[in-house]
Every structure is written in structure tokens, then in C-alpha cells.
Design a protein around this motif. Structure first.
Motif, mmCIF file in Angstrom:
data_model
loop_
_atom_site.group_PDB
_atom_site.id
_atom_site.type_symbol
_atom_site.label_atom_id
_atom_site.label_comp_id
_atom_site.label_asym_id
_atom_site.label_seq_id
_atom_site.Cartn_x
_atom_site.Cartn_y
_atom_site.Cartn_z
ATOM 1 N N LYS A 109 -36.874 13.778 41.268
ATOM 2 C CA LYS A 109 -37.536 12.601 41.851
ATOM 3 C C LYS A 109 -38.392 11.891 40.805
ATOM 4 N N LYS B 154 -37.944 8.110 39.196
ATOM 5 C CA LYS B 154 -39.045 7.138 39.216
ATOM 6 C C LYS B 154 -39.329 6.639 37.799
ATOM 7 N N GLU C 26 -39.049 2.784 36.407
ATOM 8 C CA GLU C 26 -40.184 2.099 35.775
ATOM 9 C C GLU C 26 -39.824 1.635 34.371
ATOM 10 N N LEU D 8 -42.636 -0.235 43.584
ATOM 11 C CA LEU D 8 -43.053 1.041 42.996
ATOM 12 C C LEU D 8 -44.510 1.362 43.335
ATOM 13 N N GLN E 12 -45.204 5.132 46.161
ATOM 14 C CA GLN E 12 -45.419 6.232 45.212
ATOM 15 C C GLN E 12 -44.765 7.538 45.670
ATOM 16 N N LYS F 272 -35.934 10.455 45.608
ATOM 17 C CA LYS F 272 -35.087 10.198 44.439
ATOM 18 C C LYS F 272 -34.047 9.106 44.728
ATOM 19 N N TYR G 214 -35.488 5.579 44.682
ATOM 20 C CA TYR G 214 -35.716 5.069 43.319
ATOM 21 C C TYR G 214 -34.387 4.640 42.690
#
Length: 157
Positions: free
Chosen positions: A48, A52, A56, A94, A98, A102, A105
Motif C-alpha cells: 500500500k 502511494k 505521489e 492524496l 491518506q 493499494k 492508489y
């Protein structure tokens, strides 16, 4: 250790062990079982976090790529605006998600890639190659130019 009281003649034996601060066999076994039990949870958490971080990284890289001064005039304002808006939308998502999973994202990254990839591909095709290459030259052109140039010189004594 044995001790004798000389005045009375009384004698006692005691055994001194150093068990303080050590774990018993049962405690060690329980810790190993707990580690096995939580191993899959740890793997899921690791996956996960990786998803993320990937999202990002991709988002910020795309945003900084299209905002790069070197691309001014090479990408249309509309394409730039499209990517920046989608990147900002992803950054907002995002920040407010928080604790996403998984697959969430990964879904967000695929959605961002659907917007960015065609524009970036068009940009690099329009330039004739990838950034950092020779201006107006594709990889094949660069290879052919390199092959026809002067190579290493071998000197014989």
C-alpha cells in the motif's frame, strides 16, 4: 552456595540463577507466532505504501515536467493546463485519502496516466526524441550519426 552460621552451626543451601531480564521459552515462542501472524499484514501495508509513493512520485514528476521552463513553446498551454489540473486534482485526492487502499492508489495513477501519457508522447514525438537527446534527432538518427563519425584511434608503435 551454602552458608553456615558458626555460632549455631545451622547450615543452608541456596541456588542463585540469573533469569532476570530474560524471556522464557514460551514467551519467545509466542513472539515468533505473532510475527508469523502479522507477516501478511506487514506485506499488505508495504504494498500500500509503495503504491502511494509511486502515485505521489508520478504526480509531482509530471507536474514539474510540464512546468519546466525548457518546455515552454514545445507544449501547448491547453495540454499543460490539462496535466497541471489533473495533477492538482490527484494531489488533493492524496491529501484527503491518506488511508486509501493499494488498489485505490493504483486506480488514481492509471487515471492520471490516461491523461498524461498521450500528451507526453506527443510532446516527445514533436521534439523528435527524448529529452537530453540531440535536438530534432531520433535515437536511430543519433546512432547513424555516431556510426559515421570518427571512432577511437588506434596507434601502433
Amino acid at each position: 552456595v551454602s552458608a553456615v552460621d558458626k555460632s549455631t552451626g545451622k547450615q543452608n543451601k541456596i541456588t542463585i540463577t540469573n533469569d532476570k531480564g530474560r524471556l522464557s521459552k514460551e514467551e519467545i515462542e509466542k513472539m515468533v507466532q505473532d510475527a508469523e501472524k502479522y507477516k501478511s499484514d506487514d506485506e499488505a501495508q508495504r504494498a500500500k505504501i509503495s503504491a502511494k509513493n509511486s502515485l505521489e512520485s508520478y504526480t509531482f514528476n509530471m507536474k514539474s515536467t510540464v512546468e519546466d521552463e525548457n518546455l515552454k513553446g514545445k507544449i501547448s498551454e491547453e495540454d499543460k493546463r490539462t496535466i497541471v489540473q489533473k495533477c492538482n486534482q490527484t494531489i488533493s485526492w492524496l491529501e484527503s485519502n491518506q488511508l486509501a487502499e493499494k488498489d485505490e492508489y493504483e486506480h488514481q495513477q492509471k487515471e492520471l496516466e490516461k491523461v498524461c501519457n498521450p500528451i507526453i508522447t506527443k510532446l516527445y514525438q514533436g521534439q523528435g526524441g527524448m529529452p537530453g537527446g540531440m535536438p530534432g534527432a531520433s535515437c536511430g538518427t543519433q546512432a547513424r550519426q555516431g556510426a559515421s563519425g570518427t571512432g577511437p584511434t588506434i596507434e601502433v608503435d
